[in-house]
Design a protein around this motif. Sequence first.
Motif, PDB file in Angstrom:
ATOM      1  N   HIS A  91     -18.078  -7.057  -1.536  1.00 21.84           N
ATOM      2  CA  HIS A  91     -17.336  -7.829  -2.543  1.00 21.84           C
ATOM      3  C   HIS A  91     -15.847  -7.476  -2.511  1.00 21.84           C
ATOM      4  N   LEU A  92     -15.354  -7.068  -1.349  1.00 24.76           N
ATOM      5  CA  LEU A  92     -13.954  -6.663  -1.254  1.00 24.76           C
ATOM      6  C   LEU A  92     -12.983  -7.792  -1.627  1.00 24.76           C
ATOM      7  N   PRO A  93     -13.178  -9.037  -1.184  1.00 27.95           N
ATOM      8  CA  PRO A  93     -12.227 -10.090  -1.588  1.00 27.95           C
ATOM      9  C   PRO A  93     -12.151 -10.266  -3.099  1.00 27.95           C
ATOM     10  N   GLU A  94     -13.299 -10.254  -3.767  1.00 27.07           N
ATOM     11  CA  GLU A  94     -13.298 -10.423  -5.222  1.00 27.07           C
ATOM     12  C   GLU A  94     -12.642  -9.221  -5.918  1.00 27.07           C
ATOM     13  N   ILE A  95     -12.902  -8.025  -5.396  1.00 25.84           N
ATOM     14  CA  ILE A  95     -12.301  -6.829  -5.994  1.00 25.84           C
ATOM     15  C   ILE A  95     -10.783  -6.865  -5.856  1.00 25.84           C
ATOM     16  N   LEU A  96     -10.291  -7.207  -4.660  1.00 24.76           N
ATOM     17  CA  LEU A  96      -8.850  -7.245  -4.446  1.00 24.76           C
ATOM     18  C   LEU A  96      -8.189  -8.332  -5.281  1.00 24.76           C
ATOM     19  N   GLU A  97      -8.879  -9.439  -5.462  1.00 29.61           N
ATOM     20  CA  GLU A  97      -8.327 -10.497  -6.305  1.00 29.61           C
ATOM     21  C   GLU A  97      -8.185 -10.021  -7.750  1.00 29.61           C
ATOM     22  N   LEU A  98      -9.214  -9.324  -8.243  1.00 31.02           N
ATOM     23  CA  LEU A  98      -9.125  -8.776  -9.599  1.00 31.02           C
ATOM     24  C   LEU A  98      -8.005  -7.746  -9.701  1.00 31.02           C
ATOM     25  N   MET A  99      -7.887  -6.930  -8.655  1.00 31.41           N
ATOM     26  CA  MET A  99      -6.840  -5.914  -8.677  1.00 31.41           C
ATOM     27  C   MET A  99      -5.439  -6.534  -8.683  1.00 31.41           C
ATOM     28  N   SER A 100      -5.270  -7.642  -7.988  1.00 36.34           N
ATOM     29  CA  SER A 100      -3.938  -8.231  -7.851  1.00 36.34           C
ATOM     30  C   SER A 100      -3.561  -9.132  -9.006  1.00 36.34           C
ATOM     31  N   THR A 101      -4.540  -9.600  -9.770  1.00 33.91           N
ATOM     32  CA  THR A 101      -4.242 -10.530 -10.862  1.00 33.91           C
ATOM     33  C   THR A 101      -4.576  -9.978 -12.237  1.00 33.91           C
ATOM     34  N   GLY A 102      -5.407  -8.930 -12.317  1.00 30.24           N
ATOM     35  CA  GLY A 102      -5.826  -8.431 -13.617  1.00 30.24           C
ATOM     36  C   GLY A 102      -4.967  -7.282 -14.092  1.00 30.24           C
ATOM     37  N   GLY A 103      -5.228  -6.862 -15.329  1.00 31.70           N
ATOM     38  CA  GLY A 103      -4.549  -5.692 -15.873  1.00 31.70           C
ATOM     39  C   GLY A 103      -3.174  -6.012 -16.418  1.00 31.70           C
ATOM     40  N   GLU A 104      -2.468  -4.959 -16.773  1.00 31.49           N
ATOM     41  CA  GLU A 104      -1.151  -5.122 -17.380  1.00 31.49           C
ATOM     42  C   GLU A 104      -0.149  -5.706 -16.403  1.00 31.49           C
ATOM     43  N   SER A 105      -0.322  -5.406 -15.081  1.00 30.48           N
ATOM     44  CA  SER A 105       0.568  -5.997 -14.092  1.00 30.48           C
ATOM     45  C   SER A 105      -0.050  -7.252 -13.526  1.00 30.48           C
ATOM     46  N   VAL A 113     -18.166  -3.174 -12.078  1.00 30.11           N
ATOM     47  CA  VAL A 113     -17.288  -2.377 -12.934  1.00 30.11           C
ATOM     48  C   VAL A 113     -15.930  -3.057 -13.087  1.00 30.11           C
ATOM     49  N   SER A 114     -15.404  -3.590 -11.983  1.00 27.79           N
ATOM     50  CA  SER A 114     -14.103  -4.265 -12.027  1.00 27.79           C
ATOM     51  C   SER A 114     -14.149  -5.479 -12.946  1.00 27.79           C
ATOM     52  N   LYS A 115     -15.226  -6.257 -12.857  1.00 35.04           N
ATOM     53  CA  LYS A 115     -15.341  -7.436 -13.725  1.00 35.04           C
ATOM     54  C   LYS A 115     -15.412  -7.046 -15.195  1.00 35.04           C
ATOM     55  N   LEU A 116     -16.161  -5.990 -15.492  1.00 31.81           N
ATOM     56  CA  LEU A 116     -16.306  -5.576 -16.890  1.00 31.81           C
ATOM     57  C   LEU A 116     -14.990  -5.057 -17.468  1.00 31.81           C
ATOM     58  N   LEU A 117     -14.223  -4.344 -16.646  1.00 28.83           N
ATOM     59  CA  LEU A 117     -12.959  -3.797 -17.148  1.00 28.83           C
ATOM     60  C   LEU A 117     -11.909  -4.882 -17.372  1.00 28.83           C
ATOM     61  N   ASN A 118     -11.976  -5.941 -16.579  1.00 30.42           N
ATOM     62  CA  ASN A 118     -11.080  -7.089 -16.739  1.00 30.42           C
ATOM     63  C   ASN A 118      -9.618  -6.634 -16.763  1.00 30.42           C
ATOM     64  N   SER A 119      -8.966  -6.700 -17.894  1.00 29.00           N
ATOM     65  CA  SER A 119      -7.550  -6.345 -17.946  1.00 29.00           C
ATOM     66  C   SER A 119      -7.295  -4.857 -17.722  1.00 29.00           C
ATOM     67  N   GLY A 120      -8.339  -4.047 -17.810  1.00 32.09           N
ATOM     68  CA  GLY A 120      -8.187  -2.609 -17.565  1.00 32.09           C
ATOM     69  C   GLY A 120      -8.550  -2.204 -16.157  1.00 32.09           C
ATOM     70  N   VAL A 121      -8.636  -3.175 -15.251  1.00 23.63           N
ATOM     71  CA  VAL A 121      -9.051  -2.866 -13.885  1.00 23.63           C
ATOM     72  C   VAL A 121      -8.056  -1.964 -13.176  1.00 23.63           C
ATOM     73  N   TYR A 122      -6.805  -1.975 -13.642  1.00 26.31           N
ATOM     74  CA  TYR A 122      -5.798  -1.114 -13.007  1.00 26.31           C
ATOM     75  C   TYR A 122      -6.156   0.368 -13.117  1.00 26.31           C
ATOM     76  N   LEU A 123      -7.058   0.696 -14.058  1.00 19.02           N
ATOM     77  CA  LEU A 123      -7.421   2.107 -14.247  1.00 19.02           C
ATOM     78  C   LEU A 123      -8.184   2.676 -13.052  1.00 19.02           C
ATOM     79  N   ILE A 124      -8.827   1.814 -12.261  1.00 13.78           N
ATOM     80  CA  ILE A 124      -9.666   2.317 -11.159  1.00 13.78           C
ATOM     81  C   ILE A 124      -9.068   1.993  -9.797  1.00 13.78           C
ATOM     82  N   HIS A 125      -7.741   1.746  -9.732  1.00 12.94           N
ATOM     83  CA  HIS A 125      -7.082   1.522  -8.443  1.00 12.94           C
ATOM     84  C   HIS A 125      -7.285   2.705  -7.503  1.00 12.94           C
ATOM     85  N   LYS A 126      -7.092   3.900  -8.010  1.00 11.94           N
ATOM     86  CA  LYS A 126      -7.189   5.089  -7.154  1.00 11.94           C
ATOM     87  C   LYS A 126      -8.598   5.269  -6.613  1.00 11.94           C
TER      88      LYS A 126
END
Length: 861
Positions: free
Chosen positions: A444-458, A411-424
């Motif tokens: 896949h926690l390392p990959e998820i955290l990497e997407l969270m820290s680099t993807g999205g509007e921030s 899900v995180s990969k598909l959202l790409n720049s919208g991954v910030y929507l599923i932080h909560k």
Amino acid sequence: MPTRLQSSSIPPFSISWVGNCWRNSLETPEEIERLTVDEDLSDIERAVYLLSAGQDIQGTSVIANLPFLMRQNPTETLRRVLPKVREALHVAGVEMQLTAAVSFLTILQDESVSIHAYTHSFLQVILLHLEHRDTGVSNAWLETLLSVIEVLPKETLRHEILNPLVSKAQLSQTVQSRLVSCKILGKLTNKFDAHTIKREILPLVKSLCQDVEYEVRSCMCRQLENIAQGIGTELTKSVVLPELIELSRDEGSSVRLAAFETLVNLLDTFDTDDRSQTILPLVKSFCEKSFKADESILISLSFHLGKLCHGLYGIFTPDQHLRFLEFYKKLCTLGLQQENGHSENQIPPQILEQEKKYISVRKNCAYNFPAMIVFVDPKNFHLELYSTFFCLCHDPEVPVRYTIAICFYEVSKLLNSGVYLIHKELITLLQDESLEVLDALIDHLPEILELMSTGGESSVQENKLSSLPDLIPALTAAEQRAAASLKWRTHEKLLQKYACLPHVISSDQIYYRFLQRMFTIMMTNNVLPVQKAASRTLCIFLRYNRKQEQRHEVIQKLIEQLGQGKSYWNRLRFLDTCEFIIEIFSKSFFCKYFFLPAIELTRDPVANVRMKLCYLLPKVKSTLKIPADKHLLQQLEMCVRKLLCQEKDKDVLAIVKRTVLELDRMEMSMDSFQKKFYEKDLLDQEKEREELLLLEMEQLEKEKQQNDGRPTTDKMFEKKRRDTKTPTQSLPKNIPISVPGPPSVTPSTSKEIKKSKLIRSQSFNNQAFHAKYGNLEKCASKSSTTGYTASVSGLGKTSLLSLTDDSFRTRNASSVPPSFSPNTTLPSTSRGTGNSLDPKSSGSKDTQPRKATLKSRKSNP
């Protein structure tokens, strides 16, 4: 002399089986005598005798051993034993029949005889028992036959199987016979050409699709997928599709379900017109009627939603697209709206069964959630699917949350720049009360955290933490829950995944929130794999720590609390840590801080510690470079010599002697590059350069802080670091024999030169963690080193002389990174002599000085 069932002709499980029967059922000498066989008989004679005059249990043992007899003497087995097997199977019970089916299949797989011989000797026996009255036996023989069909020639298939099948598939035959015929037809389709299939097989298929029994229609329907693959697209459209359409309207729910699943699996076979004009109306009708039918249909429908979305993509009208999406959302909350007001003990059984089916439906919906994101387009996720995703992450049932946790990375990969929507939702799943959910998420926690820290509007690094304010508390709470449970494998995995944190959060946050916790686990946890995972993660935290003072404090704790600890268990963990240090850090770092504390343990009062150190010594020696480290080599030789002379434990002494031989065969690594060690030396130079950069970056930050009058954080360098690449790949292939180490920073270096070098080289943190942390996953260099040319009895005489040769060039002083020149005094790297240790406080994990076993303590499964 007679004996009971010689083991040469009976497999071990049969002997145990026979022995249990004797103990449980035999009471008189006469009964024992009947099971006694002359030991002078050969294997073939014994088998013939047992099949002719023995008990059923003995005959079953012979049949189980038939593959061995075929490998040993195929001619005599076929001539003398197989006829007896055929006779025994006529009156055999279920156990012997099942054993024979497995043995016949094993003989085929072993290729003990040619296909012609197998067909002549075994095929008729298999065909004869296909319609056994016991369903389990019949299925076992059918599985054997289906495997045989794969290797039989066409002519044999036609005469021995296809021709008799015409009569076996008739309505006058039993239901069992017709069910067997359906499965055989599905297998035969791929063995003949399209003309033969159309003329001889398809009429039988149509007949069985119209059978009066719903079991036969359902069975034949499920074989239509195999048949479609064998007859091609044209015949599938003209023959198979009409049958599927008719079966989809069948009165039997199992037949309709089989038709629906077959249609879904064949979607790619049909063209756009067939899918839009024929299949889409069927799917629509099936969805509309599913809530009124049995819940099992809903389970199948929810499971195949992803395939439907993919196969029918682009065919839906906007209205159909919306209705299908609403149908999926309804399935995601199926059963959650019902409030019965009863306790679990008061719920009727039928209601409980229904709720289990509803849970399966929601679980399947969670499984298909990534496909639904593609269906609605990731850009529309927040509007169309976020509320559904929220419900799945907060579902009251663990299987649903477990499944959505597995899919979270997709899900995180598909959202790409919208991954910030599923932080909560990430925080929610990290805090889930079920460790099964946590275990699924951290894969896949390392990959998820990497997407969270680099993807999205921030996406800029300066803001990567502001979007995850609850991440650190959630991670620490997850680790504490795993530590408090008995599921140590989940705890171990979580600690291993924490190695990605230097790429996600700042060095100070790791130091204050995670590093001390790693120490605590190493010192107090009772599970060895967990302790080792914490040790390795701590070493990675140390490797990427950005402050020299903090690094020195960690090193000091490792040496004092582990290497010089009172508990022998802590000293063993120190050796594990040394092994990780060798793997992760440069050779010069290990030699500067851990070499002497490690070899000091040759004087340890506990044999297990000395033994473990002996296993580590080759890796320790591989960190030395000549001539710069010749004094350390002399120290190592002296310690090994003392072990040889003074060791009293025979087990340790034996390992010491083997280690000395291994050390003697090693070639010493030189200061200059050697062709044979080119890749390893290059990797070590890169590690050394990165360690040097830590000091340079810290120095620049201090200078800027002094000039600007305000604190400067790690984040100010992250953007520049991403813009450059580490020059490892750009080094020339024809590198000179001697390559100088990284230049040291002198006081006269200007601030501008420092900044220029920093910008050119600051990519190491990101590169080290990208591509699944490539530098960390490479094994520690096992660079061969020379030295121990002396024998066990005279160790070190020749090698010590060779080390004093003035022709050796001293290692360039700049090759040792000044980033590890401590401003604060580290503890002594020597633990002192063995006599200064109190054997009562050092002799065991607690107080015992006795030798403990080297094996790891047993952990909870």
